[in-house]
Design a protein around this motif. Structure first.
Motif, PDB file in Angstrom:
ATOM      1  N   VAL A 208      15.663  71.633  42.972  1.00  0.00           N
ATOM      2  CA  VAL A 208      16.032  72.888  43.641  1.00  0.00           C
ATOM      3  C   VAL A 208      17.092  73.549  42.776  1.00  0.00           C
ATOM      4  N   ILE A 209      16.781  74.739  42.256  1.00  0.00           N
ATOM      5  CA  ILE A 209      17.668  75.402  41.309  1.00  0.00           C
ATOM      6  C   ILE A 209      17.756  76.899  41.615  1.00  0.00           C
ATOM      7  N   THR A 210      18.703  77.557  40.966  1.00  0.00           N
ATOM      8  CA  THR A 210      18.726  79.017  40.991  1.00  0.00           C
ATOM      9  C   THR A 210      17.647  79.521  40.034  1.00  0.00           C
TER      10      THR A 210
ATOM     11  N   LYS B 278      15.951  84.295  32.836  1.00  0.00           N
ATOM     12  CA  LYS B 278      14.985  85.359  32.583  1.00  0.00           C
ATOM     13  C   LYS B 278      14.512  86.034  33.866  1.00  0.00           C
ATOM     14  N   GLU B 279      14.718  85.368  35.010  1.00  0.00           N
ATOM     15  CA  GLU B 279      14.315  85.938  36.295  1.00  0.00           C
ATOM     16  C   GLU B 279      15.523  86.318  37.149  1.00  0.00           C
TER      17      GLU B 279
ATOM     18  N   GLN C 164      17.023  81.722  28.178  1.00  0.00           N
ATOM     19  CA  GLN C 164      16.206  82.176  29.296  1.00  0.00           C
ATOM     20  C   GLN C 164      16.024  81.095  30.357  1.00  0.00           C
ATOM     21  N   SER C 165      16.334  79.847  29.987  1.00  0.00           N
ATOM     22  CA  SER C 165      16.172  78.738  30.937  1.00  0.00           C
ATOM     23  C   SER C 165      17.484  78.361  31.621  1.00  0.00           C
ATOM     24  N   PHE C 166      18.601  79.023  31.291  1.00  0.00           N
ATOM     25  CA  PHE C 166      19.876  78.747  31.960  1.00  0.00           C
ATOM     26  C   PHE C 166      19.685  78.797  33.474  1.00  0.00           C
ATOM     27  N   HIS C 167      20.260  77.828  34.181  1.00  0.00           N
ATOM     28  CA  HIS C 167      20.172  77.814  35.646  1.00  0.00           C
ATOM     29  C   HIS C 167      21.229  76.862  36.195  1.00  0.00           C
ATOM     30  N   LEU C 168      21.440  76.947  37.490  1.00  0.00           N
ATOM     31  CA  LEU C 168      22.328  76.033  38.208  1.00  0.00           C
ATOM     32  C   LEU C 168      21.475  75.158  39.125  1.00  0.00           C
TER      33      LEU C 168
ATOM     34  N   GLN D 141      20.384  83.000  45.468  1.00  0.00           N
ATOM     35  CA  GLN D 141      19.034  82.509  45.734  1.00  0.00           C
ATOM     36  C   GLN D 141      18.853  81.134  45.114  1.00  0.00           C
ATOM     37  N   TRP D 142      18.149  80.276  45.832  1.00  0.00           N
ATOM     38  CA  TRP D 142      17.732  79.010  45.234  1.00  0.00           C
ATOM     39  C   TRP D 142      16.276  78.756  45.615  1.00  0.00           C
TER      40      TRP D 142
END
Length: 258
Positions: free
Chosen positions: A47-49, A53-54, A87-91, A233-234
């Motif tokens: 489960v991620i943000t 890129k989005e 582009q793949s950076f996320h939390l 959002q996640w």
């Protein structure tokens, strides 16, 4: 497993203290998720943000992280550090299942994906009912941390933002059906965005130089007046490797705030 807010701050601040970098650098290892500079198959769910890129709310934030990532890549010894595509950076909000645990689960139950997707959807709907009005969650940069196989920017939620994250994690990890699927909590929550992984850690690398690069870059990072990271959002995402996070349109997703 996740403690209270003060527990979180005490634990993660320690991870970003320059005085701890020397010991962290001693422990670095080549990541098995990459071979010869390329991401290898490493499937699973989390489960991620939404990936950068989005994303819509954190463009300036991610733009600066990309500058930091480039600086680290250029200044560390050649082939030591492998940056992930920005582009793949996320939390990550909650790790679910990955690698051999995932492939074995699918072998034992070919319907595993559908069961997991369905259960996470139910959990998200329950969460939305229990928490109908949540403002956008905010996290602030604490600094760089050197993980055994990666370098990341660690974040600290505000106290009001910490509890909604932990409530979601509790709903997931304490869910009976999730447990039956073989998913269990393995890590305390650490808000972080991975900049890249260690590729080729040679025995003769200059670890003092590595430490100096991290210290200098961290000083620049924390001296900037960075905007807060807005968690609005996640989503449930499936990953094929550590650079590719995908989802179908009907998979579970929660938006908070306006």
């Amino acid at each position: 497993m996740d403690g209270n807010y003060q527990d979180y701050i005490n634990r993660v601040v320690q991870m970003t203290l320059p005085s701890n970098y020397k010991q962290q650098v001693k422990n670095i290892q080549s990541s098995p998720k990459f071979v010869d500079g390329k991401a290898i198959d490493f499937p699973g769910f989390s489960v991620i943000t939404p990936p950068e890129k989005e994303e819509t709310n954190n463009k300036k934030f991610y733009s600066y992280l990309q500058e930091i990532q480039t600086q680290i890549t250029q200044e560390l010894p050649e082939n030591l550090f492998l940056p992930v595509p920005p582009q793949s950076f996320h939390l990550t909000i909650a790790d679910l299942i990955w690698d051999t645990s995932y492939t074995n689960a699918v072998k034992e139950n070919p319907d595993f994906d559908n069961l997991l997707i369905s259960e996470i959807d139910k959990i998200f709907k329950e969460y939305a009912q229990l928490n109908p009005e949540i403002d956008t969650l905010e996290l602030e940069v604490l600094g760089l941390s050197v993980f055994p196989r990666a370098i990341a920017v660690c974040l600290a939620p505000t106290e009001d933002s910490y509890n909604p994250i932990i409530k979601l994690r509790q709903l997931i990890y304490q869910n009976e059906q999730i447990i039956k699927l073989g998913i269990e909590q393995q890590y305390d929550f650490v808000g972080h965005i991975t900049l890249g992984y260690f590729d080729k850690v040679e025995d003769n690398i200059d670890r003092e130089q590595v430490e100096l690069v991290i210290v200098k870059t961290n000083e620049q990072l924390v001296s900037k007046n960075l905007p807060t990271f807005e968690l609005s959002q996640w989503e449930l995402r499936k990953f094929t490797d550590m650079t590719n996070f995908i989802r179908e349109q009907n998979w579970a997703s929660i938006k908070v705030g306006n």
